[in-house]
Motif scaffolding. Structure first.
Motif, PDB file in Angstrom:
ATOM      1  N   LYS E  46       0.886  -1.316  -0.003  1.00  0.00           N
ATOM      2  CA  LYS E  46      -0.002  -0.152   0.015  1.00  0.00           C
ATOM      3  C   LYS E  46       0.890   1.257  -0.162  1.00  0.00           C
ATOM      4  O   LYS E  46       0.632   2.059  -0.770  1.00  0.00           O
ATOM      5  N   SER E  47       1.765   1.164   1.052  1.00  0.00           N
ATOM      6  CA  SER E  47       2.789   2.493   1.073  1.00  0.00           C
ATOM      7  C   SER E  47       3.434   2.448  -0.204  1.00  0.00           C
ATOM      8  O   SER E  47       3.594   3.646  -0.826  1.00  0.00           O
ATOM      9  N   THR E  48       3.953   1.424  -0.702  1.00  0.00           N
ATOM     10  CA  THR E  48       4.829   1.576  -1.954  1.00  0.00           C
ATOM     11  C   THR E  48       3.852   2.114  -3.012  1.00  0.00           C
ATOM     12  O   THR E  48       4.561   3.094  -3.815  1.00  0.00           O
ATOM     13  N   PHE E 166      -2.757   9.806   1.659  1.00  0.00           N
ATOM     14  CA  PHE E 166      -2.633   9.883   2.801  1.00  0.00           C
ATOM     15  C   PHE E 166      -2.262   8.418   3.048  1.00  0.00           C
ATOM     16  O   PHE E 166      -2.833   7.543   3.064  1.00  0.00           O
ATOM     17  N   ASP E 167      -1.107   8.164   4.296  1.00  0.00           N
ATOM     18  CA  ASP E 167      -0.525   6.950   4.471  1.00  0.00           C
ATOM     19  C   ASP E 167      -0.750   6.650   5.961  1.00  0.00           C
ATOM     20  O   ASP E 167      -0.103   7.102   6.696  1.00  0.00           O
ATOM     21  N   GLU E 168      -1.663   5.986   6.072  1.00  0.00           N
ATOM     22  CA  GLU E 168      -2.252   5.550   7.530  1.00  0.00           C
ATOM     23  C   GLU E 168      -1.837   6.825   8.396  1.00  0.00           C
ATOM     24  O   GLU E 168      -1.294   6.726   9.603  1.00  0.00           O
ATOM     25  N   PRO E 169      -2.558   7.876   8.211  1.00  0.00           N
ATOM     26  CA  PRO E 169      -2.559   9.265   8.726  1.00  0.00           C
ATOM     27  C   PRO E 169      -2.778   9.202  10.361  1.00  0.00           C
ATOM     28  O   PRO E 169      -2.639   9.946  10.998  1.00  0.00           O
TER      29      PRO E 169
HETATM   30 MG   LIG Z   1       2.757   1.322   4.995  1.00  0.00          MG
END
Ligand SMILES: [Mg+2]
Ligand SMILES: Nc1ncnc2c1ncn2[C@@H]1O[C@H](COP(=O)(O)OP(=O)(O)OP(=O)(O)O)[C@@H](O)[C@H]1O
Ligand SMILES: Nc1ncnc2c1ncn2[C@@H]1O[C@H](COP(=O)(O)OP(=O)(O)OP(=O)(O)O)[C@@H](O)[C@H]1O
Ligand SMILES: [Mg+2]
Lengths: 220, 248, 239, 220, 248
Positions: E46-48, E166-169
């Motif tokens: 996901k982050s990537t 938004f990455d796991e904000p």
């Molecule tokens: Mg991540």
């Protein structure tokens, strides 16, 4: 700057004198670091002891050493102590250097000891150890390991600093270089040569320290 | 319970850190083979109480009598008394430069002067007991949290203590590792060890504790059998605490 | 104080009562320098001759020039035979023997320089060796004085094009020219007397050394050593 | 050891010479540290650049400086560079010291830059900054702050090391001390005196560095 | 939805770290004002994916088209494209040496060369919007996690991006601080911002997301409206994930 061929010829022809001097330098370094470790450990323990006066003593020692040039310290110790009792040159030089190294090593040990989790001491005490025993058997061995990299660094600094022992009549590397340089009216060549010897010794020391670090890393 | 021996008696124990009064007139008696669970909000003084019992903190006033012996840092060899009281910490505090077995035999050999062979033999038995015989020569860094805590228990047991103190022994563990440590503790309780356990593990408290102590703001507010205390607490503050806190 | 010293029957205090221990830098050719591991040179041979007269074994000890006097004062060596020039301030700190040679400062410059005599030094940058007495000679003519660790370093820098002149001992300058330094000697600035330095607390030793030097003068030993190194006799006061 | 009254008299009578020398020492130290910071920053950036060759160049520089005594470096730079072009003495000495300090400062900066959370660079990039801009405006200011304590330490070391400029004819503190000492055949007294000056300067520097640290700590 | 503008089109996007193939043939289209929630197990990529969209990672192959513009690090000025895409990180990444307001005006002033007065004015409006007007001159270290994250959002908005990632904000926040950040994000969604949000906040996804993307092992496994996907996932792996994971 000397020509390369002249440099190389001189490097070869002077090697015996430098090899001997290298041994003096190494002996000076090893002895002064070993005694420096003892002195440093002593003052580190003073500093972390809960007795304030002892802490101050340790502070003053560290401040005096860090606040004055080594060459001044060497003169004062060597000649100052001479008026009290005469140590052989080697020991006088070694102890002066050890006194200097000790202050830096004290700081290294203090930092390392304080970096060991407080839980280690508590675990030791909770098993019935005295504070001294826990310090000796639990804290110090771990602190030593953690102190090794900066200690290795100090070892290298100590090696180079031993060049100032030239001023108190030790025939170590730097002394031989300046003597040969001025005798032959050729300082630059001999200084470059002695730089090569120091570089080799430093490289060697670095490898040895890394080796010890690796060996002590089994428990990681 | 009355015919059992008194292991710990705490009388009007007080302890402050600077201006902070952390333990206020604590009275408590623990008898042989009792398992006591200590609960309470963060900062209520649970750890400090345990640490006073093991002299990791020095009490300000009051008395702590362990196995009928008055203890006072000034007049008593606290290290001797301490040997009767084992302690297990939240963060294990294994000696990281020593192998598992070395951790276990360290104190018997150097504090009690037990001969090495005997210490090793006893140590191996203890490791067997906590299910870690195969890890004897491994360094702590190679263990999971649950394994570390079991080694810590074995290490404390190696001094053959009469009382064991546990300060949140499972709260630094991943959930899947809690069980193995609790199992070891249950077994210990079954064998009749006197234990004081700071924990939030409701299941453990219900199953094993003889009584539960609820602390609030440095005082013991309520004491009772686990079912009673958990299901029908008498004090208002206990009720509140049990409502807001997620005991597992 | 020389607390750790041994005293001989005739009152000399010695580091080792079998030996005459004297210091030189080994970095001052041809007065003291190294041949392999052995120190030699004019100063060393004088020291050895004195030792012989004293009936002691000579022990030449190499020390950095800067530390020799402290070595004498603190009792690490019995004497300094290291070309030390006598002056009044120094006499307050150590006892000097009678001079064992006479020398003099000389102005050295590069060949393209128009400096000839001392008055030409006005406003010029003049380098001297630290610890030499030449700084005061230079100060009579200019404010712009550079101090180097050694004469050789100062001459080297001069040869490399730094500063305008060096004042140093004429013998040292001569040696440097012999080694190919691109410098020339100009006016001689008077005379200086070099002597053996001994601790003030060691009167007996000074007396013995003076007697030995007189003997060595008389029997021609000093002259012989001087001619070996300089091709002339520098051990007698020139007219 | 000199008597206290002799020490004190000499301390007073020599004060003018030492005050002048102290200014030289301070100038040398400040200039060599400032240039050292520039050199150090340059090599630190080389080292953390993704170009391997540049990293090696930085490594070699650091190794040469750390592997040889400062006195050797000073001689080689002073006389070696002389054969290429003639700098005034002050600048030659300052640059030699800066070259030396630069290697240690490079290591300090490298460590400080690498200790800044990677997220800072990413946040900068994600806002459209170029790598250079993010380095300049985001990473370096934070790294400087973190580097300040070791930098202050290096400042003190640099102050003491400037004593070796004595060997290339700078009239700084140590040079004046040895000159006066050997002219008067009274080294010990003058060395003790110069030690006092160094101790005062070091104490002063420590206070100043602490002050700057405190000032920069507003954002903590 | 069909008549809306296409903001992001991802085609056969692939990305590896060494031997680790992290993104596998990702296809995705996001249209104007879409709010997309990305869910999936840890390590699923996901982050990537998010980082590729913002060029913090360089794709290996495939294409990323942002607002009809093909983007390629080699041929395009990625910093220009990046200005259209704001990013909010799990750990806030506020510039710790700058005050809250300085954080917000930094990029407009130095990247976009907006005059200082204008940048400040706009920055203050944004701080007002996220409810932090009173914190303008405070350093980040003085803020709570929730406040930090709201500043981070304001900072990203200051560049007037068309898309926000938004990455796991909220996952680094204490539970009681999650709400304030989610509220800010909801408002943003209501204003029509195009958003891609990696989150485990089921409530947020249900309320705000136009569709939810489930990733597994570097692939997009299932896409659907939040209610559909959460309540009746079609794929076996999605079911499993929803069962084992505690979406809040
Ligand atoms: Mg991540
Ligand atoms: N060494 C110390 N110095 C000062 N204050 C301390 C010290 N140890 C504990 N305290 C304070 O004493 C109070 C009680 O702490 P204690 O650790 O006993 O609480 P606790 O009930 O164990 O809480 P937790 O569940 O967080 O472990 C707390 O306010 C704590 O901050
Ligand atoms: N810079 C990197 N170098 C090497 N591997 C990486 C790098 N970044 C991520 N990875 C790996 O790529 C995989 C996907 O990582 P990613 O961070 O995209 O997962 P994620 O879905 O965001 O997980 P999480 O929920 O834990 O944040 C993981 O296995 C991770 O270890
Ligand atoms: Mg606690």
């Amino acid at each position: 700057m000397p020509s390369f061929s002249h440099f190389f010829e001189t490097l070869l022809s002077s090697r015996e004198l430098f090899f001997e001097a290298m041994q003096v330098t190494l002996k000076l370094t090893v002895v002064s670091i070993l005694f420096g470790i003892i002195i440093g450990l002593f003052f580190a323990l003073l500093k972390i002891s809960n007795v304030k006066v002892l802490g101050y003593i340790s502070d003053v020692y560290v401040y005096l050493v860090r606040g004055t040039p080594l060459i001044v310290q060497i003169f004062v110790l060597y000649f100052g102590l001479s008026s009290l009792f005469l140590l052989p040159d080697f020991w006088a030089a070694s102890l002066a250097l050890a006194f200097h190294n000790g202050a830096y090593i004290a700081e290294i040990f203090r930092g390392a000891i304080q970096s060991i989790d407080k839980g280690q001491m508590e675990a030791g005490r909770s098993l019935g150890m005295t504070a001294g025993m826990a310090m000796r058997r639990i804290i110090l061995p771990q602190a030593f390991r953690r102190a090794l990299p900066p200690l290795g660094n100090q070892f290298i600094i100590g090696l180079k600093d031993s060049s100032l022992a030239a001023f108190i009549s030790m025939n170590e590397l730097f002394s031989v270089a300046t003597t040969l340089g001025s005798n032959n009216f050729d300082e630059m060549t001999y200084l470059l040569i002695v730089a090569v010897y120091y570089l080799i010794l430093v490289a060697l020391l670095t490898v040895i320290v890394r080796g010890i670090e690796k060996k002590l890393a089994v428990s990681d | 319970m009355m015919e059992k021996r008194e292991m710990i008696r705490v009388d009007k124990l007080n302890k402050s850190f600077g201006d902070l009064h952390v333990l206020k007139d604590i009275d408590m008696t623990v008898q042989e083979s009792d398992v006591v669970c200590l609960i309470g909000a963060s900062g209520s003084g649970k750890s400090t109480l345990l640490r006073c019992l093991n002299f990791l903190e020095v009490k300000d006033s009051g008395s702590i009598i362990i196995e009928d012996e008055e203890t006072d840092l000034k007049t008593h060899d606290v290290n001797k008394v301490r040997q009767k009281v084992g302690m297990v910490f939240q963060h294990f505090n294994l000696f990281s430069h020593k192998t598992v077995l070395e951790n276990v035999i360290e104190a018997p050999m150097y504090v009690k002067k037990v001969p090495k062979a005997e210490a090793i033999e006893n140590g191996k038995q203890l490791l067997n007991k906590v299910g870690l015989s195969d890890k004897a020569d491994v360094y702590p860094s190679k263990l999971s949290g649950g394994q570390k805590q079991r080694v810590a228990i074995a290490r404390a047991l190696a001094m053959k203590p009469d009382i064991m103190l546990f300060d949140e022994p499972t709260s630094a563990l991943d959930p899947e590792l809690v069980g193995e440590v609790l199992a070891t503790m249950k077994e210990l309780a079954k064998e009749g060890m006197t234990m004081i356990v700071v924990t939030h593990e409701m299941g453990f408290a219900r199953e094993v504790a003889d009584w539960v102590v609820y602390m609030h703001d440095g005082r013991i507010v309520e004491v009772g059998h686990p079912t009673d205390l958990f299901e029908s607490p008498t004090e208002e503050r206990t009720k509140e605490f049990l409502k807001t806190t997620q005991l597992k | 104080g020389c607390g750790a010293k041994e005293q001989t029957a005739d009152g000399m205090k010695l580091v080792d009562k079998e030996k005459f221990t004297f210091a030189a830098s080994g970095e001052f050719k041809p007065f003291s320098y190294m041949e392999g591991n052995e120190m030699t040179g004019f100063d060393i041979e004088v020291g050895e001759a004195v030792a012989k007269e004293l009936g002691l074994e000579p022990e030449a000890k190499k020390m950095k020039f800067a530390s020799i006097i402290e070595g004498v004062k603190s009792g690490r060596v019995d004497a300094a035979v290291a070309s030390h020039t006598i002056n009044d301030e120094r006499k307050e700190q150590v006892a000097f023997s009678t001079p064992y040679y006479y020398s003099g400062p000389q102005i050295f410059t590069r060949s393209d320089s128009d400096i000839q005599v001392a008055t030409d030094l006005e406003g010029k940058e003049v380098a001297v060796a630290k610890g030499s007495t030449y700084a005061s000679s230079a100060a009579e003519h200019t404010d712009n004085i550079k101090q180097y660790d050694s004469d050789i370093t100062a001459l080297r820098a001069l040869s490399d094009g730094r500063h305008d002149a060096v004042i140093t001992d004429f013998i040292t300058g001569k040696e440097a020219i012999g080694e190919g330094y691109k410098i020339e000697g100009r006016e001689l600035l008077g005379r200086s007397e070099q002597a053996i330095a001994v601790s003030k607390e060691n009167e007996a030793l000074v007396k013995q050394i003076n007697e030995a030097l007189e003997k060595l003068h008389e029997d021609g030993t000093l002259k012989e050593i001087s001619e070996k190194y300089f091709g002339e006799d520098i051990t007698v006061l020139p007219e």
